[in-house]
Design a protein around this motif. Structure first.
Motif, mmCIF file in Angstrom:
data_model
loop_
_atom_site.group_PDB
_atom_site.id
_atom_site.type_symbol
_atom_site.label_atom_id
_atom_site.label_comp_id
_atom_site.label_asym_id
_atom_site.label_seq_id
_atom_site.Cartn_x
_atom_site.Cartn_y
_atom_site.Cartn_z
ATOM 1 N N GLY A 71 2.931 11.320 9.903
ATOM 2 C CA GLY A 71 2.790 11.456 8.454
ATOM 3 C C GLY A 71 2.722 10.126 7.736
ATOM 4 O O GLY A 71 3.390 9.173 8.125
ATOM 5 N N SER A 72 1.896 10.070 6.703
ATOM 6 C CA SER A 72 1.680 8.912 5.852
ATOM 7 C C SER A 72 0.758 7.884 6.495
ATOM 8 O O SER A 72 0.339 6.945 5.835
ATOM 9 C CB SER A 72 3.008 8.227 5.471
ATOM 10 N N CYS A 73 0.450 8.053 7.785
ATOM 11 C CA CYS A 73 -0.328 7.032 8.494
ATOM 12 C C CYS A 73 -1.767 7.441 8.755
ATOM 13 O O CYS A 73 -2.588 6.619 9.157
ATOM 14 C CB CYS A 73 0.365 6.669 9.796
ATOM 15 N N GLY A 107 -1.988 -2.558 3.134
ATOM 16 C CA GLY A 107 -1.509 -1.833 1.962
ATOM 17 C C GLY A 107 -0.515 -2.647 1.154
ATOM 18 O O GLY A 107 -0.641 -2.794 -0.071
ATOM 19 N N ALA A 108 0.482 -3.201 1.824
ATOM 20 C CA ALA A 108 1.517 -3.940 1.108
ATOM 21 C C ALA A 108 0.937 -5.177 0.416
ATOM 22 O O ALA A 108 1.367 -5.540 -0.682
ATOM 23 C CB ALA A 108 2.620 -4.366 2.081
ATOM 24 N N HIS A 109 -0.042 -5.802 1.043
ATOM 25 C CA HIS A 109 -0.688 -6.962 0.429
ATOM 26 C C HIS A 109 -1.485 -6.526 -0.798
ATOM 27 O O HIS A 109 -1.559 -7.241 -1.797
ATOM 28 C CB HIS A 109 -1.603 -7.629 1.467
ATOM 29 N N LEU A 160 -1.282 3.067 -8.532
ATOM 30 C CA LEU A 160 -1.281 4.093 -7.490
ATOM 31 C C LEU A 160 -1.242 3.453 -6.109
ATOM 32 O O LEU A 160 -2.104 2.642 -5.773
ATOM 33 C CB LEU A 160 -2.536 4.974 -7.580
ATOM 34 N N ASP A 161 -0.234 3.834 -5.325
ATOM 35 C CA ASP A 161 -0.229 3.540 -3.893
ATOM 36 C C ASP A 161 -1.187 4.542 -3.267
ATOM 37 O O ASP A 161 -0.896 5.739 -3.213
ATOM 38 C CB ASP A 161 1.199 3.702 -3.354
ATOM 39 N N GLY A 162 -2.346 4.054 -2.844
ATOM 40 C CA GLY A 162 -3.411 4.954 -2.385
ATOM 41 C C GLY A 162 -3.329 5.337 -0.923
ATOM 42 O O GLY A 162 -4.330 5.752 -0.332
ATOM 43 N N VAL A 214 -7.500 1.203 4.001
ATOM 44 C CA VAL A 214 -8.706 1.642 4.719
ATOM 45 C C VAL A 214 -8.369 2.013 6.160
ATOM 46 O O VAL A 214 -9.088 2.774 6.793
ATOM 47 C CB VAL A 214 -9.853 0.609 4.673
ATOM 48 N N HIS A 215 -7.246 1.487 6.664
ATOM 49 C CA HIS A 215 -6.828 1.843 8.022
ATOM 50 C C HIS A 215 -6.205 3.229 8.062
ATOM 51 O O HIS A 215 -5.840 3.709 9.124
ATOM 52 C CB HIS A 215 -5.881 0.796 8.600
ATOM 53 N N LYS A 216 -6.074 3.865 6.942
ATOM 54 C CA LYS A 216 -5.678 5.272 6.944
ATOM 55 C C LYS A 216 -6.911 6.093 6.550
ATOM 56 O O LYS A 216 -7.510 6.772 7.363
ATOM 57 C CB LYS A 216 -4.542 5.515 5.946
ATOM 58 N N THR A 217 -7.289 5.985 5.279
ATOM 59 C CA THR A 217 -8.307 6.873 4.718
ATOM 60 C C THR A 217 -9.691 6.706 5.348
ATOM 61 O O THR A 217 -10.403 7.682 5.555
ATOM 62 C CB THR A 217 -8.404 6.622 3.206
ATOM 63 N N CYS A 271 4.151 -5.103 6.208
ATOM 64 C CA CYS A 271 4.412 -3.912 7.025
ATOM 65 C C CYS A 271 3.350 -3.886 8.113
ATOM 66 O O CYS A 271 3.553 -4.432 9.202
ATOM 67 C CB CYS A 271 4.373 -2.692 6.108
ATOM 68 N N THR A 272 2.172 -3.326 7.841
ATOM 69 C CA THR A 272 1.056 -3.451 8.779
ATOM 70 C C THR A 272 0.784 -4.932 8.979
ATOM 71 O O THR A 272 0.707 -5.691 8.008
ATOM 72 C CB THR A 272 -0.173 -2.730 8.211
ATOM 73 N N ASN A 273 0.645 -5.350 10.242
ATOM 74 C CA ASN A 273 0.414 -6.774 10.505
ATOM 75 C C ASN A 273 -0.925 -6.944 11.222
ATOM 76 O O ASN A 273 -1.868 -6.228 10.917
ATOM 77 C CB ASN A 273 1.611 -7.368 11.256
HETATM 78 C C1 LIG Z 1 2.882 5.531 1.401
HETATM 79 C C2 LIG Z 1 2.645 4.183 1.970
HETATM 80 N N1 LIG Z 1 2.592 3.112 1.133
HETATM 81 C C3 LIG Z 1 2.375 1.867 1.594
HETATM 82 C C4 LIG Z 1 2.216 1.609 2.934
HETATM 83 C C5 LIG Z 1 2.063 0.182 3.381
HETATM 84 O O1 LIG Z 1 0.806 -0.103 3.869
HETATM 85 P P1 LIG Z 1 0.579 -1.223 4.974
HETATM 86 O O2 LIG Z 1 1.402 -0.856 6.152
HETATM 87 O O3 LIG Z 1 -0.872 -1.182 5.234
HETATM 88 O O4 LIG Z 1 1.005 -2.528 4.410
HETATM 89 C C6 LIG Z 1 2.251 2.694 3.849
HETATM 90 C C7 LIG Z 1 2.032 2.552 5.297
HETATM 91 O O5 LIG Z 1 2.591 1.843 6.041
HETATM 92 C C8 LIG Z 1 2.487 3.991 3.341
HETATM 93 O O6 LIG Z 1 2.544 5.041 4.184
#
Ligand SMILES: Cc1ncc(COP(=O)(O)O)c(C=O)c1O
Lengths: 511, 445
Positions: free
Chosen positions: A87-89, A149-151, A253-255, A279-282, B327-329
Motif C-alpha cells: 500500500g501507498s507504493c 516524492g520527498a524532494h 497535494l502529496d500526489g 512517477v515511480h508509483k503512478t 525516503c526513496t533513494n
Molecule cells: C503517501 C506518500 N507520500 C510521500 C512519499 C515519499 O515519496 P518518496 O519515497 O518518493 O520520497 C511516499 C512514499 O514513500 C508516500 O507513500
C-alpha cells in the motif's frame, strides 16, 4: 586455489560477502594500456596528497562476480516475480518497453552540459512530459527536477515559501493530517517550517473543526494526500480548500495516490495550488530496490516564476531550451536537470496509454482494490467503510490467538506474496494496494491466501508466529541490529597492513 | 497499449461481487464539481511499434558522446562502464523490487547495500556510509544540514572550488533556515588555508570543500581539515570516487563527512540523471546520518542476515524530527556502483585513476604548448583542468564541435573572471588519437 567448499554456491546457503570472495590478482575489467606516456603521480602531485597504496577493494573475477549478483537477485521479491500489494507504493507492472526506451544510446550517452542544440530530442521529450503532467494535474506548469516524492515536497514547500515572501510575508506553520506520510512533516522541517498535525475523524477524513481551529495567519500551507493514506477520497475537499485559502495559505497535494484519479479528477480543479507526483508509483517507473524515483512538481498559475532553475522552455521557433535566467526562482534543487532516465520511462508510459488508457488505469486500480476488499469482508476488520480508492486497510483481529499484523505479513511471504504496508496509518493495519495490472486470478489467489491465513491463525497460530519458513532466512533480530549496529564488513585482521593507510590526525571537534 | 489484464468479463464478475452496477459507483466520494467531465487533453495512445519508432526518433534527434568525442566534465564524466554492470544491475528482480523493508523477502538487496556501504567506506577511508542519496549536490546539502543538526552553529563556509551548481543547491537549502553561507574565493584555483582560518569562528557549522575541485585542482584536505578542526567544526569534502584510486583517502586526511557524485562508478551520463549521491562519515555522525542504513544481524536460526536499521532516524518513526526527509533513494544506482567497484577491484581502480592522470596530463601539456592557450592554474590536477585562451571561447568550442569534439565546458556562465576559460576533462576512455584531434581543433580555431 581455494579448498573452501563454501565457494560452490548451494541453493539455500547465504552467499558469502564480496569481501570474503576476494582473490588477490583477480579483476573483472580489462582496459587498454596507456597510449600516452605514463605519468608518475609523484611527478605531478605533491607526495603528501597521494595514497601509499590503492583502497582495499575486493578483487573478483568476472564469472564469480556474475554468480554473486545473480544469487543475490534470486534472494529478492520483486514485481516481476511476485504479487506485491504494498500500500501507498503502487507496485504496478513496470512495462519492458520503458526499459528499452531509457536504454536507447541516444538518451544514455548525453552529457548534461552539452549545448541545447545537441539535445533537442531530450528537451522535446521532457517538455512534452511537463505539459502532460500539467494537464493531468489541472495546473499551469511543472518542474521535472525533484529526485523523489520527498524532494518534490521540499521543492513544493520552498515554492510556497517564495510565494509568501513575494507578498511580504513569512509564514512558519504547515498543517498536515495525522495520517500523512512521514516525509510530509520531515519536509516541513527541512524547509524551516513547523509541521502541525490535524486530527482525522473516525471515518478517516480530515476533522474540519480541528482544521479551522489550527489554521491561522501563520499557516503557510496545508499538505493533504487525496485520496488519503487510508485509501479514502475526502469528499470535503472543497471545504478544506476554502478554509485553507481563507487563511491566505496554499493547498499542497502529496500526489503519491494519483493512481486512483487519473483523468477522473484533477487536483487543480479541486483547489490544489502545488503538488508533486511520484512517477515511480503512478507512472510505472520501477523502484530499483529503493530508487531512483522522480517527484515532478506542478503549480497553479501565478507560481510558475518561482520554479527551480533551469526550466525547459519551448522557443517561438519550435526549438527547446534550458532557461537559466529566472530571477524569482527558488534556485537549484539538485545537480543538472533531473532523473532523466526515470522521466523517459514515465513519458513512454503516458504515450503508450493516452487519455483513455490513463483513466482506465485508475478505474481498474480502484475496481481491483474494492474487489479484494469485498472478498475479504467477514474475515478481517475494516477500520473504514468503502467505497475505497486504489487501496484499503484491514486490521487482522486475531489477537485472541496472539497473532498480529506482523505475523500475517510474514506468513504471506511463505506463499510468495510480498506483505502489504504494515501498521500505518492506523495501528495494527495492513494497507493493501493491488494495482490495476494484476489478473483476476492473482487477486483471487491473494484473497484466498489471506483468508487461509486468518483460518490458520485460529487453528495453527504457530505457523504464523514462526513464519516465514520458506524464505532464505527466518525472522531477524532487528532489535539487536539497532542496538549494536554493524554497518559494514571488516576484515578479521588487517588484510593488508597498509590498508588503513596513515593514522588520521587527532580529532578536535565535538560532533 | 494497455497494461491491465482485466477483461470486460472479469470486470463484470468483479462488479457483481462488490454488488454495484458500474465502476462509476466507486467514485461516489469524489464530488461532482471536482470531476473531470472530458477526456484528458493528451496525445492519443500508441501501439508498441509506434512507440518504439517515436522514441527512436526522439533519441535520434540528440547528438551524444557515442557520436562525438567527449572532453566535458564539470561533475559528470565519460568513464568506461564494464558490460557486467548493465547485465547484472539490469536483472529484473533488482529493477522491480521496492525498498527492502521486509527483510526476509529482500535479503538480496540488503546484502548488496551492505556491500555498497562497505565499498564506499573502503573507497573513502571513512567509518560509516549510508545506502545512497539523490546526487552529489544534494548529498553535500544533506551533509551541511547534518553538521548543523550536530552542533547548532549557523554559518556554513564554502570553498569557491566547490562546483557552482552545488553551491547554488546549498543556497537553496539554506535560504529556508536560520543559516548563512560564506564563500571563500579561490583565485589560485585552490582554497587558501590562511584565508580559511580567518573566516572560521566558533559560529562555523562546517567547512565545505571539493577535491579535486571544480577547476580540477587537488586540494590539501589534510591542511584544510586541520584549520577547520581548530575552529571546532567538521570538514565536509566532496570527492571524486575515481580519484580515490590515487589520492590520499578523505578518511586519512581528517575529513569528517565525505560526500560526492557517484556517477563515475558505472553510471551512464544519461543527461544528468539518475546519478548517485554518496555520503560516508566518522563514527560520531552515525546516528545523525540522513537516508537508509543496512545492518548485519542474525535470523532465529543464527544465520547471518541483513536488515534496514537505526530507523528511528527516519521519517516514518521520527516524522518532523527525522534526520532528513529523504525516503526513496538511488538504490539501483548504488547497486551499479557496487558492481563497478567489485568488478574493477583494488588494482583496477588504481589503473583507471592512473590512466586518467596520464591522459589528462598529456592533453594539458599539448594544449598549453599551443599559441594563445595556457593552463589557468598552476595547482596540481587529476583528470580535469582549466584552459585559458586569448581566442574567443565560444568560437573555439564551436569549431571543435564542428569537428565532432566536445572540447570542454565554458566557464563564463559560472565565473565572470573565467570568461576566457574552459574546463577540459580527460577520462581513461580517451585515446591519444582523440586527444591529438582535440589539440589540432583548438589550434585551428
Ligand atoms: C503517501 C506518500 N507520500 C510521500 C512519499 C515519499 O515519496 P518518496 O519515497 O518518493 O520520497 C511516499 C512514499 O514513500 C508516500 O507513500
Amino acid at each position: 586455489m581455494t579448498s573452501n567448499p563454501d565457494r560452490i554456491p548451494r541453493p539455500d546457503a547465504p552467499p558469502p560477502l564480496l569481501f570474503e570472495q576476494s582473490h588477490p590478482g583477480a579483476c573483472a575489467v580489462s582496459l587498454p594500456a596507456a597510449d600516452v606516456p605514463t605519468v608518475k603521480p609523484a611527478s605531478v602531485i605533491p607526495a603528501d596528497l597521494l595514497a601509499a597504496v590503492p583502497p582495499p577493494l575486493p578483487e573478483i573475477g568476472e564469472l564469480d562476480l556474475v554468480r554473486h549478483f545473480t544469487r543475490l537477485a534470486h534472494r529478492l521479491f520483486s514485481v516481476d516475480a511476485n504479487f506485491y500489494p504494498l500500500g501507498s507504493c503502487t507496485m504496478k507492472y513496470n512495462p519492458k518497453i520503458n526499459e528499452r526506451a531509457a536504454a536507447m544510446p541516444g538518451f544514455t550517452n548525453l552529457h548534461p552540459l552539452q549545448a541545447d542544440e545537441d539535445v533537442q530530442g531530450m528537451l522535446g521529450l521532457l517538455h512534452t512530459l511537463q505539459t502532460a503532467l500539467a494537464e493531468i494535474a489541472g495546473l499551469a506548469d511543472v518542474t521535472l527536477q525533484p529526485a523523489a516524492g520527498a524532494h518534490g515536497e521540499m521543492t513544493g514547500l520552498m515554492l510556497i515559501n517564495a510565494w509568501h515572501r513575494s507578498r511580504g510575508e513569512t509564514r512558519t506553520k504547515v498543517l498536515a493530517p495525522d495520517t500523512a506520510h512521514g516525509t510530509n512533516p520531515a519536509s516541513c522541517t527541512v524547509c524551516g517550517r513547523h509541521a502541525i498535525p490535524i486530527k482525522s475523524l473516525p471515518n478517516g477524513r480530515v476533522d474540519l473543526d480541528d482544521l479551522r481551529k489550527r489554521v491561522d495567519e501563520q499557516t503557510a500551507a496545508m499538505m493533504i494526500t487525496n485520496p488519503n493514506t487510508a485509501g479514502l477520497f475526502d469528499s470535503h475537499i472543497a471545504d478544506i480548500a476554502e478554509i485553507v485559502h481563507g487563511a491566505g495559505a496554499l493547498l499542497y497535494l502529496d500526489g503519491a495516490n494519483m493512481n486512483a484519479i487519473l483523468g477522473v479528477a484533477r487536483p487543480g480543479d479541486f483547489g490544489v495550488d502545488v503538488m508533486h507526483y511520484n512517477v515511480h508509483k503512478t507512472f510505472s517507473t520501477p523502484h530499483g530496490c529503493g530508487g531512483p524515483g522522480a517527484g515532478p512538481v506542478a503549480v497553479r498559475a501565478g507560481l510558475e516564476r518561482f520554479l527551480p532553475t533551469p526550466h525547459i522552455v519551448r522557443r517561438d521557433d519550435g526549438t527547446y531550451a534550458l532557461d537559466h535566467d529566472r530571477p524569482d526562482s527558488i534556485g537549484k534543487v539538485r545537480s543538472f536537470y533531473g532523473q532523466t532516465g526515470v522521466l523517459i520511462r514515465a513519458y513512454a508510459y503516458i504515450a503508450a496509454l493516452g487519455p483513455e488508457g490513463l483513466r482506465d488505469v485508475s478505474e481498474k486500480a480502484v475496481l481491483a482494490a474494492n474487489y479484494v476488499a469485498a472478498r475479504l469482508k467477514g474475515h478481517f476488520a475494516f477500520p473504514f467503510e468503502g467505497p475505497y480508492a486504489h487501496e484499503f486497510l484491514i486490521v487482522p483481529q486475531l489477537t485472541q490467538h496472539g497473532v498480529t499484523e506482523l505475523d500475517v505479513a510474514k506468513r504471506l511471504i511463505d506463499f510468495g506474496i510480498h506483505p502489504p504496508t504494515m501498521s500505518w496509518p492506523v495501528a495494527h493495519c495492513l494497507m493493501i494496494e493491488p494495482t490495476e495490472t494484476e489478473s483476476l486470478a492473482t487477486l483471487d489467489a491473494f484473497a484466498n491466501t489471506l483468508i487461509h491465513i486468518a483460518n490458520e491463525a485460529a487453528t495453527q497460530p504457530d505457523r504464523l508466529h514462526s513464519a516465514p519458513q520458506h524464505a532464505p532466512v527466518t525472522r531477524l533480530d532487528e532489535v539487536g541490529a539497532a542496538r549494536k549496529p554493524e554497518l559494514r564488513w571488516r576484515a578479521a585482521e588487517p588484510q593488508d597492513k597498509s590498508a588503513g593507510q596513515q593514522e588520521p590526525p587527532p580529532r578536535i571537534h565535538k560532533a | 497499449m494497455q497494461y491491465t489484464q482485466l477483461t470486460d468479463n472479469d470486470v463484470r464478475q468483479m462488479l457483481d461481487r462488490i454488488g454495484i452496477e458500474s465502476i462509476d459507483a466507486l467514485f461516489q466520494n469524489v464530488p461532482k464539481r471536482a470531476r473531470l467531465d472530458r477526456p484528458l487533453c493528451l496525445p492519443a495512445a500508441m501501439t508498441e511499434p509506434e512507440l518504439i519508432a517515436h522514441l527512436g526518433a526522439l533519441a535520434g534527434a540528440n547528438h551524444g558522446c557515442d557520436e562525438l568525442t567527449c572532453f566535458l566534465g564539470g561533475g559528470a564524466y565519460d568513464h568506461f562502464i564494464p558490460t557486467v554492470v548493465d547485465a547484472l544491475a539490469g536483472q529484473s528482480e533488482f529493477v522491480t523490487a521496492y525498498t527492502p523493508y521486509q527483510a526476509e523477502a529482500s535479503q538480496g538487496a540488503l546484502q548488496a547495500f551492505f556491500e555498497y556501504q562497505t565499498l564506499i567506506c573502503q573507497l573513502t577511508g571513512m567509518d560509516v556510509s549510508n545506502a545512497s542519496l539523490y546526487d552529489g549536490a544534494t548529498a553535500t546539502a544533506e551533509a551541511a544540514l547534518m553538521a548543523r543538526g550536530a552542533n547548532g552553529r549557523r554559518r556554513l563556509i564554502v570553498s569557491g572550488g566547490v562546483h557552482p551548481d552545488t553551491r547554488r543547491v546549498l543556497e537553496t537549502y539554506l535560504r529556508e533556515l536560520p543559516m548563512e553561507l560564506e564563500i571563500i574565493e579561490t583565485p589560485t584555483g585552490l582554497t587558501d588555508p590562511g584565508v580559511l582560518r580567518k573566516a572560521c569562528s566558533d559560529e562555523t557549522t562546517a567547512v565545505v570543500v571539493q577535491s579535486p575541485n571544480f577547476f580540477g585542482c587537488v586540494e590539501s584536505l589534510e591542511r584544510l581539515a586541520a584549520v577547520t578542526h581548530d575552529a571546532g567544526a567538521p570538514l565536509i569534502a566532496s570527492v571524486d570516487p575515481i580519484a580515490c584510486g590515487l589520492l590520499k583517502l578523505p578518511g586519512a586526511c581528517g575529513v569528517d563527512i565525505a560526500v560526492g557524485e557517484g556517477q563515475p562508478l558505472g553510471i551512464p551520463l544519461g543527461w544528468g540523471g539518475p546519478y548517485l549521491g554518496f555520503m560516508a562519515v566518522r563514527e560520531a555522525f552515525m546516528r545523525k546520518l540522513p537516508g537508509r542504513l543496512v545492518g548485519a544481524t542474525r535470523d532465529t536460526n543464527g544465520r547471518r542476515s541483513f536488515c534496514l536499521t537505526l530507523q528511528t532516524r527516519e521519517q516514518h518513526i521520527r516524522r518532523e524530527r527525522a534526520t532528513s526527509n529523504v525516503c526513496t533513494n538511488q538504490g539501483l544506482l548504488a547497486l551499479r556502483a557496487t558492481i563497478y567497484l567489485s568488478a574493477v577491484g583494488r588494482t583496477g581502480i588504481a589503473n583507471v585513476a592512473s590512466l586518467c592522470l596520464s591522459k589528462a596530463h598529456y592533453a594539458a601539456e599539448r594544449i598549453a604548448a599551443l599559441d594563445r592557450f595556457e593552463l589557468a592554474f598552476a595547482a596540481p590536477f587529476f583528470k580535469e583542468f582549466v584552459v585559458r585562451t586569448r581566442k574567443d571561447v565560444g568560437k573555439v568550442l564551436q569549431h571543435a564541435r564542428q569537428h565532432g569534439i566536445l572540447a570542454g565546458v565554458a566557464l563564463g556562465r559560472w565565473h565572470e573572471a573565467l570568461r576566457d576559460c574552459f574546463l577540459v576533462a580527460v577520462t581513461e576512455k580517451r585515446t591519444r588519437a582523440q586527444i591529438d584531434a582535440l589539440v589540432a581543433a583548438l589550434k585551428e580555431a
